[in-house]
Design a protein around this motif. Sequence first.
Motif, PDB file in Angstrom:
ATOM      1  N   PHE A 124     -11.499   5.412  29.519  1.00 21.64           N
ATOM      2  CA  PHE A 124     -11.468   6.748  30.118  1.00 21.64           C
ATOM      3  C   PHE A 124     -10.686   7.717  29.238  1.00 21.64           C
ATOM      4  O   PHE A 124     -11.053   8.894  29.119  1.00 21.64           O
ATOM      5  N   GLU A 125      -9.600   7.249  28.628  1.00 19.56           N
ATOM      6  CA  GLU A 125      -8.824   8.109  27.743  1.00 19.56           C
ATOM      7  C   GLU A 125      -9.621   8.508  26.503  1.00 19.56           C
ATOM      8  O   GLU A 125      -9.490   9.618  25.998  1.00 19.56           O
ATOM      9  N   ARG A 126     -10.424   7.592  26.030  1.00 16.15           N
ATOM     10  CA  ARG A 126     -11.181   7.858  24.798  1.00 16.15           C
ATOM     11  C   ARG A 126     -12.330   8.836  25.049  1.00 16.15           C
ATOM     12  O   ARG A 126     -12.543   9.762  24.263  1.00 16.15           O
ATOM     13  N   GLN A 127     -13.105   8.612  26.119  1.00 10.36           N
ATOM     14  CA  GLN A 127     -14.192   9.542  26.447  1.00 10.36           C
ATOM     15  C   GLN A 127     -14.479   9.420  27.943  1.00 10.36           C
ATOM     16  O   GLN A 127     -15.171   8.493  28.395  1.00 10.36           O
ATOM     17  N   PHE A 143     -15.975   3.619  20.884  1.00  9.65           N
ATOM     18  CA  PHE A 143     -16.015   3.877  19.448  1.00  9.65           C
ATOM     19  C   PHE A 143     -15.652   5.321  19.118  1.00  9.65           C
ATOM     20  O   PHE A 143     -15.169   5.597  18.017  1.00  9.65           O
ATOM     21  N   ILE A 144     -15.867   6.240  20.044  1.00  6.18           N
ATOM     22  CA  ILE A 144     -15.387   7.607  19.844  1.00  6.18           C
ATOM     23  C   ILE A 144     -13.874   7.603  19.687  1.00  6.18           C
ATOM     24  O   ILE A 144     -13.299   8.441  18.992  1.00  6.18           O
ATOM     25  N   GLY A 145     -13.227   6.608  20.300  1.00  2.28           N
ATOM     26  CA  GLY A 145     -11.783   6.469  20.160  1.00  2.28           C
ATOM     27  C   GLY A 145     -11.320   6.095  18.770  1.00  2.28           C
ATOM     28  O   GLY A 145     -10.112   6.095  18.500  1.00  2.28           O
ATOM     29  N   LEU A 146     -12.237   5.764  17.863  1.00  2.00           N
ATOM     30  CA  LEU A 146     -11.865   5.524  16.475  1.00  2.00           C
ATOM     31  C   LEU A 146     -11.678   6.823  15.702  1.00  2.00           C
ATOM     32  O   LEU A 146     -11.289   6.806  14.541  1.00  2.00           O
ATOM     33  N   LEU A 147     -11.982   7.940  16.370  1.00  2.00           N
ATOM     34  CA  LEU A 147     -11.718   9.250  15.781  1.00  2.00           C
ATOM     35  C   LEU A 147     -10.347   9.733  16.244  1.00  2.00           C
ATOM     36  O   LEU A 147      -9.895   9.387  17.340  1.00  2.00           O
ATOM     37  N   PRO A 186      -7.653  12.082  18.059  1.00  2.00           N
ATOM     38  CA  PRO A 186      -7.846  12.808  19.320  1.00  2.00           C
ATOM     39  C   PRO A 186      -8.437  14.202  19.152  1.00  2.00           C
ATOM     40  O   PRO A 186      -9.274  14.623  19.953  1.00  2.00           O
ATOM     41  N   GLU A 187      -8.034  14.924  18.112  1.00  2.00           N
ATOM     42  CA  GLU A 187      -8.539  16.291  17.939  1.00  2.00           C
ATOM     43  C   GLU A 187     -10.017  16.326  17.571  1.00  2.00           C
ATOM     44  O   GLU A 187     -10.688  17.352  17.745  1.00  2.00           O
ATOM     45  N   ARG A 188     -10.556  15.211  17.051  1.00  2.00           N
ATOM     46  CA  ARG A 188     -11.968  15.153  16.676  1.00  2.00           C
ATOM     47  C   ARG A 188     -12.869  14.728  17.835  1.00  2.00           C
ATOM     48  O   ARG A 188     -14.092  14.855  17.745  1.00  2.00           O
ATOM     49  N   ARG A 189     -12.285  14.227  18.892  1.00  2.00           N
ATOM     50  CA  ARG A 189     -13.085  13.697  20.000  1.00  2.00           C
ATOM     51  C   ARG A 189     -13.700  14.784  20.874  1.00  2.00           C
ATOM     52  O   ARG A 189     -14.523  14.487  21.749  1.00  2.00           O
ATOM     53  N   THR A 190     -13.286  16.023  20.652  1.00  2.00           N
ATOM     54  CA  THR A 190     -13.862  17.139  21.397  1.00  2.00           C
ATOM     55  C   THR A 190     -14.634  18.079  20.477  1.00  2.00           C
ATOM     56  O   THR A 190     -14.909  19.222  20.846  1.00  2.00           O
ATOM     57  N   SER A 191     -14.988  17.607  19.302  1.00  2.00           N
ATOM     58  CA  SER A 191     -15.756  18.433  18.358  1.00  2.00           C
ATOM     59  C   SER A 191     -17.159  18.685  18.902  1.00  2.00           C
ATOM     60  O   SER A 191     -17.631  18.020  19.830  1.00  2.00           O
ATOM     61  N   GLY A 192     -17.833  19.650  18.293  1.00  2.00           N
ATOM     62  CA  GLY A 192     -19.191  19.963  18.719  1.00  2.00           C
ATOM     63  C   GLY A 192     -20.129  18.780  18.570  1.00  2.00           C
ATOM     64  O   GLY A 192     -20.998  18.550  19.426  1.00  2.00           O
ATOM     65  N   ALA A 193     -19.962  18.002  17.497  1.00  2.00           N
ATOM     66  CA  ALA A 193     -20.832  16.841  17.284  1.00  2.00           C
ATOM     67  C   ALA A 193     -20.638  15.802  18.379  1.00  2.00           C
ATOM     68  O   ALA A 193     -21.613  15.240  18.900  1.00  2.00           O
ATOM     69  N   VAL A 194     -19.389  15.541  18.751  1.00  2.00           N
ATOM     70  CA  VAL A 194     -19.130  14.556  19.805  1.00  2.00           C
ATOM     71  C   VAL A 194     -19.642  15.066  21.147  1.00  2.00           C
ATOM     72  O   VAL A 194     -20.234  14.301  21.925  1.00  2.00           O
ATOM     73  N   TRP A 198     -21.204   8.116  11.050  1.00  2.00           N
ATOM     74  CA  TRP A 198     -20.894   9.097  10.000  1.00  2.00           C
ATOM     75  C   TRP A 198     -19.563   9.782  10.284  1.00  2.00           C
ATOM     76  O   TRP A 198     -18.747   9.983   9.379  1.00  2.00           O
ATOM     77  N   LEU A 199     -19.314  10.140  11.557  1.00  2.00           N
ATOM     78  CA  LEU A 199     -18.049  10.776  11.920  1.00  2.00           C
ATOM     79  C   LEU A 199     -16.863   9.847  11.665  1.00  2.00           C
ATOM     80  O   LEU A 199     -15.799  10.269  11.206  1.00  2.00           O
ATOM     81  N   ILE A 200     -17.054   8.554  11.973  1.00  4.58           N
ATOM     82  CA  ILE A 200     -15.975   7.585  11.751  1.00  4.58           C
ATOM     83  C   ILE A 200     -15.682   7.436  10.259  1.00  4.58           C
ATOM     84  O   ILE A 200     -14.527   7.369   9.837  1.00  4.58           O
ATOM     85  N   VAL A 201     -16.739   7.387   9.447  1.00  7.67           N
ATOM     86  CA  VAL A 201     -16.546   7.262   7.999  1.00  7.67           C
ATOM     87  C   VAL A 201     -15.807   8.475   7.444  1.00  7.67           C
ATOM     88  O   VAL A 201     -14.903   8.361   6.605  1.00  7.67           O
ATOM     89  N   ARG A 202     -16.167   9.656   7.926  1.00  8.67           N
ATOM     90  CA  ARG A 202     -15.576  10.879   7.378  1.00  8.67           C
ATOM     91  C   ARG A 202     -14.217  11.231   7.976  1.00  8.67           C
ATOM     92  O   ARG A 202     -13.340  11.739   7.278  1.00  8.67           O
ATOM     93  N   HIS A 203     -14.068  10.967   9.285  1.00  5.78           N
ATOM     94  CA  HIS A 203     -12.877  11.472   9.958  1.00  5.78           C
ATOM     95  C   HIS A 203     -12.126  10.399  10.738  1.00  5.78           C
ATOM     96  O   HIS A 203     -11.258  10.729  11.542  1.00  5.78           O
ATOM     97  N   GLY A 204     -12.469   9.124  10.532  1.00  7.99           N
ATOM     98  CA  GLY A 204     -11.874   8.066  11.329  1.00  7.99           C
ATOM     99  C   GLY A 204     -10.365   7.958  11.162  1.00  7.99           C
ATOM    100  O   GLY A 204      -9.799   8.371  10.147  1.00  7.99           O
TER     101      GLY A 204
END
Length: 243
Positions: free
Chosen positions: A30-33, A87-91, A93-101, A161-167
């Motif tokens: 729940f914390e992750r997404q 897996f979104i939690g591998l980003l 916290p500030e990236r988890r609310t990006s437009g892509a996510v 791709w997001l994890i590779v770039r911003h993980g």
Amino acid sequence: MKTLAIARPESRPLGSLGCIDPRSWLHEAFERQRLLTGFAVLLWLAMLPVLLALGLDERTLRGVSVWAKPLKFLASLGLFSISTAWFIGLLPPERRTSGAVRAIVATILIAGGFEIVYITLMAALGQASHYNLGNAMYAALYTAMGLGALSLTATQPVIAWLIVRHGRTDVDPRWRDAVVLGLVLTFVLGAGTGSLLGGMPPPAGVGLPVLGWHMGGGDLRPAHFIGLHAQQFLPLAGLALIA
């Protein structure tokens, strides 16, 4: 045995692989997404009335209960959604609310919700949801369901791709690589076998218990299952490497 520092986004380890508390794991998801985890829980709760219908309704399609397909899709899509949330939690916290996510989350909620509603509605009507080309409306809805399934799997390489770039930098690279590979294969194998399966109905009649697969040939569902669930299989293998 090492502690799974990978399992939580900050510095709160979950403990060893054999001692994961399901409540802590769900709280962490729940914390992750929150939306995807809530969607998964809702789908799993919906399995209860479907199980009741399975026991009370004697109608069948192709020799199998009309409620077998909604039950399997509820379970599978719930697992797909909560795994994606994890897996979104591998980003960071500030990236988890990006437009892509946000686009990924919206795609899963909309496409997954449509598939579940349509499959369950057709089961209630005693009609087939898959391979039903009986009229123009059913054919259009079946096509829409196929496009929805494709869009669901297409979200996974985007997360990779997001994890590779911003993980996160505190993630064990073996775990990260296993996740990335699993997400990519979910699309390549899941969508590939799904496209073939869309034009090749499986054999009729009762197959393996619960799954319904026919293992004598001509049934692509086992390959499709393996492809879709590379999302879980490869990361679990990565966990085994670092345990």
